[in-house]
Design a protein around this motif. Structure first.
Motif, PDB file in Angstrom:
ATOM      1  N   PHE A  90      51.919  39.335  20.865  1.00  0.00           N
ATOM      2  CA  PHE A  90      50.795  39.940  20.212  1.00  0.00           C
ATOM      3  C   PHE A  90      49.990  38.730  19.909  1.00  0.00           C
ATOM      4  N   LEU A  91      50.417  37.666  19.389  1.00  0.00           N
ATOM      5  CA  LEU A  91      49.990  36.524  18.837  1.00  0.00           C
ATOM      6  C   LEU A  91      49.022  35.845  20.035  1.00  0.00           C
ATOM      7  N   LYS A  92      49.614  35.970  21.353  1.00  0.00           N
ATOM      8  CA  LYS A  92      48.989  35.245  22.543  1.00  0.00           C
ATOM      9  C   LYS A  92      47.861  36.108  22.956  1.00  0.00           C
ATOM     10  N   ALA A  93      47.899  37.628  22.734  1.00  0.00           N
ATOM     11  CA  ALA A  93      46.854  38.657  23.057  1.00  0.00           C
ATOM     12  C   ALA A  93      45.773  38.317  22.292  1.00  0.00           C
ATOM     13  N   CYS A  94      46.016  38.041  20.859  1.00  0.00           N
ATOM     14  CA  CYS A  94      45.088  37.856  19.985  1.00  0.00           C
ATOM     15  C   CYS A  94      44.052  36.434  20.139  1.00  0.00           C
ATOM     16  N   SER A  95      44.973  35.680  20.466  1.00  0.00           N
ATOM     17  CA  SER A  95      44.448  34.229  20.858  1.00  0.00           C
ATOM     18  C   SER A  95      43.470  34.414  22.278  1.00  0.00           C
ATOM     19  N   LEU A  96      43.986  34.698  23.151  1.00  0.00           N
ATOM     20  CA  LEU A  96      43.245  34.920  24.373  1.00  0.00           C
ATOM     21  C   LEU A  96      42.164  36.018  24.106  1.00  0.00           C
ATOM     22  N   ALA A  97      41.950  36.850  23.415  1.00  0.00           N
ATOM     23  CA  ALA A  97      40.874  37.942  23.265  1.00  0.00           C
ATOM     24  C   ALA A  97      39.927  37.089  22.464  1.00  0.00           C
ATOM     25  N   LYS A  98      40.395  36.335  21.396  1.00  0.00           N
ATOM     26  CA  LYS A  98      39.203  35.657  20.479  1.00  0.00           C
ATOM     27  C   LYS A  98      38.632  34.271  21.341  1.00  0.00           C
ATOM     28  N   ASN A  99      39.459  33.829  22.153  1.00  0.00           N
ATOM     29  CA  ASN A  99      38.910  32.439  22.950  1.00  0.00           C
ATOM     30  C   ASN A  99      38.392  32.710  24.401  1.00  0.00           C
ATOM     31  N   LYS A 100      38.720  33.600  24.949  1.00  0.00           N
ATOM     32  CA  LYS A 100      38.328  34.243  26.333  1.00  0.00           C
ATOM     33  C   LYS A 100      37.341  35.093  26.494  1.00  0.00           C
ATOM     34  N   LEU A 101      37.239  36.173  25.660  1.00  0.00           N
ATOM     35  CA  LEU A 101      36.255  37.360  25.873  1.00  0.00           C
ATOM     36  C   LEU A 101      34.972  36.859  24.938  1.00  0.00           C
ATOM     37  N   HIS A 102      33.975  37.257  25.854  1.00  0.00           N
ATOM     38  CA  HIS A 102      32.660  36.966  25.495  1.00  0.00           C
ATOM     39  C   HIS A 102      31.669  38.181  25.880  1.00  0.00           C
ATOM     40  N   LYS A 103      30.344  37.800  25.516  1.00  0.00           N
ATOM     41  CA  LYS A 103      29.273  38.879  25.920  1.00  0.00           C
ATOM     42  C   LYS A 103      28.927  38.510  27.461  1.00  0.00           C
ATOM     43  N   CYS A 104      28.993  39.712  28.363  1.00  0.00           N
ATOM     44  CA  CYS A 104      28.277  39.606  29.598  1.00  0.00           C
ATOM     45  C   CYS A 104      26.954  38.938  29.435  1.00  0.00           C
ATOM     46  N   LYS A 105      26.522  38.063  30.539  1.00  0.00           N
ATOM     47  CA  LYS A 105      25.068  37.266  30.191  1.00  0.00           C
ATOM     48  C   LYS A 105      23.949  38.192  30.707  1.00  0.00           C
ATOM     49  N   VAL A 106      24.179  39.216  31.314  1.00  0.00           N
ATOM     50  CA  VAL A 106      23.340  40.377  31.646  1.00  0.00           C
ATOM     51  C   VAL A 106      23.180  41.525  30.697  1.00  0.00           C
ATOM     52  N   CYS A 107      24.450  42.313  30.552  1.00  0.00           N
ATOM     53  CA  CYS A 107      24.232  43.384  29.883  1.00  0.00           C
ATOM     54  C   CYS A 107      24.846  43.250  28.476  1.00  0.00           C
ATOM     55  N   GLY A 108      25.602  42.279  27.897  1.00  0.00           N
ATOM     56  CA  GLY A 108      26.372  42.321  26.486  1.00  0.00           C
ATOM     57  C   GLY A 108      27.505  43.169  26.482  1.00  0.00           C
ATOM     58  N   ASN A 109      28.139  43.603  27.586  1.00  0.00           N
ATOM     59  CA  ASN A 109      29.507  44.082  27.401  1.00  0.00           C
ATOM     60  C   ASN A 109      30.434  42.880  27.332  1.00  0.00           C
ATOM     61  N   LEU A 110      31.721  43.370  27.143  1.00  0.00           N
ATOM     62  CA  LEU A 110      32.780  42.391  26.999  1.00  0.00           C
ATOM     63  C   LEU A 110      33.207  41.737  28.537  1.00  0.00           C
ATOM     64  N   ALA A 111      33.040  40.432  28.423  1.00  0.00           N
ATOM     65  CA  ALA A 111      33.491  40.023  29.858  1.00  0.00           C
ATOM     66  C   ALA A 111      34.456  38.615  29.423  1.00  0.00           C
ATOM     67  N   GLU A 112      35.155  38.458  30.558  1.00  0.00           N
ATOM     68  CA  GLU A 112      35.978  37.292  30.875  1.00  0.00           C
ATOM     69  C   GLU A 112      35.384  36.070  31.423  1.00  0.00           C
ATOM     70  N   ASP A 113      34.415  36.480  32.373  1.00  0.00           N
ATOM     71  CA  ASP A 113      33.677  35.587  33.288  1.00  0.00           C
ATOM     72  C   ASP A 113      32.213  35.615  32.679  1.00  0.00           C
ATOM     73  N   ASP A 114      31.297  35.017  33.419  1.00  0.00           N
ATOM     74  CA  ASP A 114      29.849  35.139  33.145  1.00  0.00           C
ATOM     75  C   ASP A 114      29.200  36.692  33.109  1.00  0.00           C
ATOM     76  N   LEU A 115      29.731  37.726  34.128  1.00  0.00           N
ATOM     77  CA  LEU A 115      29.246  38.878  34.326  1.00  0.00           C
ATOM     78  C   LEU A 115      30.702  39.549  34.065  1.00  0.00           C
ATOM     79  N   CYS A 116      30.387  40.985  33.452  1.00  0.00           N
ATOM     80  CA  CYS A 116      31.326  41.775  33.071  1.00  0.00           C
ATOM     81  C   CYS A 116      31.755  42.578  34.382  1.00  0.00           C
ATOM     82  N   GLU A 117      32.829  43.394  34.343  1.00  0.00           N
ATOM     83  CA  GLU A 117      33.124  44.024  35.447  1.00  0.00           C
ATOM     84  C   GLU A 117      32.327  45.121  36.271  1.00  0.00           C
TER      85      GLU A 117
END
Length: 197
Positions: free
Chosen positions: A42-69
């Motif tokens: 649970f704590l690992k999932a919270c940490s990963l979500a907070k530190n690795k998820l960001h907004k897609c640079k094109v559309c604003g969706n959640l993304a792990e990379d520069d672009l969302c899926e």
């Protein structure tokens, strides 16, 4: 009276929307039943979500990379953009499996009473995306006062750029939110969208 550490745990759960005192206490008691491996996961999932998820640079969706899926998907119709208020609304639309275009997430809606103006949400990036290659922008903001205000504002901006703007039909009741709507209601709302007047 609970021990202070438990009270702190309850207060953490109360920060979630719609979670009152009793529900937060139930969550806290459930959390205490977990074994250490479940807590670590649970704590690992919270940490990963907070530190690795960001907004897609094109559309604003959640993304792990520069672009969302969705933006990475080469089978999507990039000439049609569906504008939504929040990522949850995008996910609600995706569950219908009917819409094959791309999205733009505003991250809010215009609400002068709350101090949210057009510059406070992701409108500039949308307007920059709207070039001659775009055939339609579907405005799928929530059917609330704020959503309608935002839709009207966007339609005026898009009209100046000669972009065909449509509004999803009101198969959704006024005051409702997209992420609470069922798939069939969303399908009908998309099918019956109309040109912004």
């Amino acid at each position: 009276m609970y021990p202070p550490i438990f009270e702190t745990l309850v207060e953490c759960f109360r920060k979630f929307p719609g979670v009152g005192q009793k529900t937060a206490e139930r969550y806290a008691f459930e959390f205490l039943k977990w074994d250490q491996e479940e807590i670590d996961d649970f704590l690992k999932a919270c940490s990963l979500a907070k530190n690795k998820l960001h907004k897609c640079k094109v559309c604003g969706n959640l993304a792990e990379d520069d672009l969302c899926e969705i933006c990475k998907d080469t089978t999507r119709d990039i000439t049609t953009i569906c504008v939504v208020e929040q990522v949850q609304d995008l996910m609600a639309m995706e569950k219908t499996n009917e819409y094959k275009g791309v999205y733009h997430v505003l991250n809010g809606a215009i609400s002068p009473s709350k101090g949210i103006l057009p510059d406070d949400i992701n409108i500039d990036a949308l307007i920059k995306r709207c070039d001659d290659s775009i055939s339609e922008v579907i405005i799928a903001t929530n059917p609330t006062v704020e959503g309608e205000t935002t839709a009207l504002y966007l339609s005026k901006l898009l009209e100046k750029k000669n972009i065909h703007a449509t509004r999803i039909a009101h198969g959704l009741p006024m005051g409702a939110h997209l992420d609470y709507a069922d798939e069939m209601t969303l399908i009908k709302a998309m099918e019956n969208r109309k040109k912004m007047e």
